[in-house]
Design an enzyme around this catalytic site. Structure first.
Site, PDB file in Angstrom:
ATOM      1  N   GLU A   1      27.678  55.312  37.400  1.00  0.00           N
ATOM      2  CA  GLU A   1      28.918  55.290  36.627  1.00  0.00           C
ATOM      3  C   GLU A   1      28.586  55.339  35.135  1.00  0.00           C
ATOM      4  O   GLU A   1      27.634  54.714  34.682  1.00  0.00           O
ATOM      5  CB  GLU A   1      29.712  54.012  36.943  1.00  0.00           C
ATOM      6  CG  GLU A   1      30.171  53.938  38.377  1.00  0.00           C
ATOM      7  CD  GLU A   1      30.897  52.646  38.693  1.00  0.00           C
ATOM      8  OE1 GLU A   1      30.854  51.705  37.871  1.00  0.00           O
ATOM      9  OE2 GLU A   1      31.507  52.564  39.770  1.00  0.00           O
TER      10      GLU A   1
ATOM     11  N   CYS B   1      32.667  43.082  45.335  1.00  0.00           N
ATOM     12  CA  CYS B   1      32.500  44.121  44.307  1.00  0.00           C
ATOM     13  C   CYS B   1      32.775  45.525  44.854  1.00  0.00           C
ATOM     14  O   CYS B   1      32.924  45.737  46.062  1.00  0.00           O
ATOM     15  CB  CYS B   1      31.091  44.015  43.727  1.00  0.00           C
ATOM     16  SG  CYS B   1      30.879  44.819  42.137  1.00  0.00           S
ATOM     17  N   ASP B   2      32.777  46.470  43.914  1.00  0.00           N
ATOM     18  CA  ASP B   2      33.240  47.839  44.147  1.00  0.00           C
ATOM     19  C   ASP B   2      32.835  48.466  45.466  1.00  0.00           C
ATOM     20  O   ASP B   2      33.649  49.035  46.185  1.00  0.00           O
ATOM     21  CB  ASP B   2      32.685  48.732  43.031  1.00  0.00           C
ATOM     22  CG  ASP B   2      33.203  48.339  41.678  1.00  0.00           C
ATOM     23  OD1 ASP B   2      32.852  49.009  40.710  1.00  0.00           O
ATOM     24  OD2 ASP B   2      33.948  47.357  41.580  1.00  0.00           O
ATOM     25  N   LYS B   3      31.520  48.481  45.747  1.00  0.00           N
ATOM     26  CA  LYS B   3      31.017  49.263  46.883  1.00  0.00           C
ATOM     27  C   LYS B   3      31.074  48.489  48.191  1.00  0.00           C
ATOM     28  O   LYS B   3      30.940  49.051  49.262  1.00  0.00           O
ATOM     29  CB  LYS B   3      29.557  49.705  46.639  1.00  0.00           C
ATOM     30  CG  LYS B   3      29.305  50.374  45.331  1.00  0.00           C
ATOM     31  CD  LYS B   3      30.174  51.596  45.103  1.00  0.00           C
ATOM     32  CE  LYS B   3      29.900  52.211  43.760  1.00  0.00           C
ATOM     33  NZ  LYS B   3      30.323  51.344  42.640  1.00  0.00           N
TER      34      LYS B   3
ATOM     35  N   CYS C   1      32.049  38.680  41.472  1.00  0.00           N
ATOM     36  CA  CYS C   1      32.870  39.189  42.594  1.00  0.00           C
ATOM     37  C   CYS C   1      32.438  38.579  43.919  1.00  0.00           C
ATOM     38  O   CYS C   1      33.207  38.546  44.876  1.00  0.00           O
ATOM     39  CB  CYS C   1      32.735  40.706  42.697  1.00  0.00           C
ATOM     40  SG  CYS C   1      32.656  41.591  41.151  1.00  0.00           S
TER      41      CYS C   1
ATOM     42  N   SER D   1      33.224  54.356  36.075  1.00  0.00           N
ATOM     43  CA  SER D   1      33.681  53.055  36.503  1.00  0.00           C
ATOM     44  C   SER D   1      35.206  53.067  36.516  1.00  0.00           C
ATOM     45  O   SER D   1      35.835  53.872  35.822  1.00  0.00           O
ATOM     46  CB  SER D   1      33.191  52.024  35.489  1.00  0.00           C
ATOM     47  OG  SER D   1      34.099  50.964  35.363  1.00  0.00           O
TER      48      SER D   1
HETATM   49  C1  LIG Z   1      35.107  47.292  34.992  1.00  0.00           C
HETATM   50  C2  LIG Z   1      33.869  47.899  35.510  1.00  0.00           C
HETATM   51  C3  LIG Z   1      33.671  47.580  36.910  1.00  0.00           C
HETATM   52  C4  LIG Z   1      32.557  46.593  36.965  1.00  0.00           C
HETATM   53  C5  LIG Z   1      33.317  48.819  37.691  1.00  0.00           C
HETATM   54  O1  LIG Z   1      32.177  49.154  37.795  1.00  0.00           O
HETATM   55  C6  LIG Z   1      34.342  49.673  38.279  1.00  0.00           C
HETATM   56  O2  LIG Z   1      35.531  49.360  38.177  1.00  0.00           O
HETATM   57  O3  LIG Z   1      33.942  50.703  38.889  1.00  0.00           O
HETATM   58 MG   LIG Z   2      32.006  50.408  39.582  1.00  0.00          MG
END
Ligand SMILES: CC[C@H](C)C(=O)C(=O)O
Ligand SMILES: [Mg+2]
Length: 559
Positions: free
Chosen positions: A447, A124-126, A51, A473
């Protein structure tokens, strides 16, 4: 002096600060540059995650566009951790707290360096909620650029993604695929740069932030490796100059109605439960009151209409090919589900942005009509009951039914559960309980992707439910309830459960109950003692001390 100059003039014009000016010359600014507005470009780029591995290159493209618009762009880095890598390990306890470290770091740099505006390039997510929290706190002209979704992996004629790899383990254990097949899926699931390709947390948050008005149209669905993503990065410079000239600030954009737009897109697309936590935290940063009950209100009026992974078939890159998030927003606006008068970072309203956006491709199969939805209301349901006195978040697409009742199988860590699934001890009809996974108890509210993927991969997704005071997740699907509050560590009933207790999950009545008498509960509570903190120093100890409950967004900056 350039009329745009505001904060940065503190350093460039004050003759009692010769050190600052010496440093600014030292980094290459000319006398002319000293009169230009300065734009901090916060990159979450680092090599260790698909990511994020390309974000520093995108930051350079953003800087070039900023420079072309007579502004000074100055790149700096924040941190990031990989959910895809840390899920299923103790490392996942550091994921959620990285959101607030990202927020604090961006707030710190922009404040100390006196930047006039902020562009963040996140993956990424956060990363994204952390960036938006900082933007809200700073309230300076701001735009987020999403690093973009990953392409599909391919093997044996099938599209693969990160969840294919997680679920392949369960399939291998169930004997549905060979060990060799398992290895091939793992090797081919992630083909390069980009965030996890389904409607998981990264694509959920990028879509929600575009609907919130804080990224340019198409940012959420432009693929990571694409010309359109590069073009977007070059265009941001003009957009940030418009915001500076018009003095349009995050609090002008992130209004209550804008948050309703963000919640609506999440419900329509089947987005991640994490969005509940993150939107509440972002709203707090701009002094907007948002509660978990607002998600129920929006869920009740929004149909689930997207055939996207994890519960569906398609990836964000497929949605991009039929029109992307703007086309979905245009459809929802035309059907009366969005507020068109909300201001955005283009300087225009949502409706003005969407006026010239092409509609969804006529032959597309991903978004179904609101008149014949996958589910008439949202997939996210807020449940209350004796197990969730302060609320919980259920992800129920209806594909696994709306009600589940069965005997509890209780675990204090996900690792114990994983072993039980791997050794076949989890039976059809069980309600798996994983507790002491909350923000204070774990700590870090990890998660539970590996457990839910094992259950799904083992073919138990429709016959086993899972409840936890931890998170899920965005790749999680099945009959799952998370964010249970109060958490076990704070004395929540989930911490008093025993194997065999009957648990009832009713998504229609929005109830989460343990079938126990008041006397039994009182007896167990009298015998309960709070376990020792699982971290006593370092970053997780600070998190335990400061973090609020999941129903309050797990924020760490409330006095
Ligand atoms: C698919 C898993 C992803 C990496 C994740 O942690 C989320 O979507 O929260
Ligand atoms: Mg996540």
């Amino acid at each position: 002096m350039n009329k745009l100059n505001r904060y940065s003039a503190t350093l460039t014009q004050d003759t009692t600060l010769p050190g600052a000016q010496a440093m600014l010359h030292g980094i290459g600014l000319t006398e002319e540059d000293m009169n230009k507005a300065q734009v901090g470009i916060a990159s979450a780029g680092y090599e260790g995650n698909t990511c994020n591995m390309h974000l520093n290159d995108l930051a350079k493209a953003i800087k070039a566009g900023v420079k072309d618009n007579e502004l000074v762009g100055l790149i700096f880095n924040t941190i990031g951790v990989s959910d895809g890598m840390s899920n299923g390990t103790e490392g996942m306890r550091f994921s959620l707290q990285s959101r607030d470290i990202i927020a604090d770091s961006i707030e710190t740099v922009v404040s100390a360096q006196w930047y006039d505006a902020v562009i963040t390039v996140m993956g990424c997510d956060k990363n994204m909620p952390g960036a938006l929290m900082a933007m809200g706190r700073l309230n300076r002209p701001s735009i987020m650029v999403y690093g973009g979704t990953i392409d599909a992996g391919h093997h044996n004629g099938k599209d693969l993604d990160i969840i294919s790899a997680f679920e392949a383990l369960g399939q291998k254990i169930a004997g549905d695929i060979t060990p060799e097949e398992f290895k091939e899926v793992v090797k081919h699931a992630c083909p390069g740069s980009g965030a996890c390709g389904g409607m998981y947390t990264a694509n959920t948050m990028s879509s929600a932030i575009e609907a919130l008005g804080m990224s340019l149209p198409y940012s959420s669905s432009n693929p990571a490796v694409s010309k359109v993503k590069q073009d977007e990065c070059k265009a941001v410079g003009k957009a940030i100059r418009t915001l500076l000239e018009k003095n349009i600030l995050p609090k002008d954009i992130m209004t209550e109605k804008a948050f309703e737009n963000a919640m609506t897109i999440i419900m329509a697309l089947g987005g991640s439960t994490n969005a509940v936590l993150h939107l509440i935290a972002i709203a707090k940063a701009v002094d907007v009151k948002l509660t978990i009950d607002d998600f129920q209100r929006i869920s009740d009026r929004t149909p689930f209409i997207a055939d996207l992974k994890p519960s569906g078939k398609y990836l964000m890159k497929d949605l991009h090919q039929v029109g992307g998030i703007p086309a979905v927003m245009k459809y929802l606006l035309n059907e009366g589900f969005l507020h068109g008068d909300c201001l955005t970072v283009t300087g225009k309203t949502v409706a003005e942005n969407l006026a010239d956006v092409p509609e969804l491709a006529a032959d597309q199969q991903i978004i179904v009509p609101v008149t014949s939805p996958i589910k008439a209301t949202g997939h996210l349901q807020i449940l209350y009951g004796n197990l969730a006195a302060e609320g919980s978040v259920a992800k129920i697409t209806g594909k696994e039914g709306l009600k589940f009742s069965g005997p509890a199988k209780v675990f204090n860590t996900e690792f114990d559960l994983n072993d039980s699934v791997l050794s076949g001890k989890i039976q059809k009809g069980d309600v798996v309980v994983i507790r002491y996974q909350g923000p204070k108890g774990a700590p870090g509210m990890p998660e539970m992707l590996k457990p839910t993927s094992l259950i799904m991969g083992a073919g138990l997704g429709k016959s086993v439910a899972l409840i936890t005071d931890g998170r899920f997740s965005g790749g999680t699907h099945g009959f799952v309830v998370g964010h249970i509050t109060p958490e076990a560590q704070n004395g929540g009933l989930i911490g008093l459960l025993k194997d065999g207790d009957i648990i009832t999950i009713d998504a229609e009545r929005r109830v989460l109950n343990a079938e126990l008498s008041d006397e039994e509960i009182a007896s167990r509570r009298a015998a309960w003692q709070q376990p020792a903190w699982r971290a006593t120093k370092g970053t997780l100890a600070k998190y335990i001390k400061n973090v609020s409950s999941a129903s309050e967004g797990c924020v760490t900056d409330e006095l």
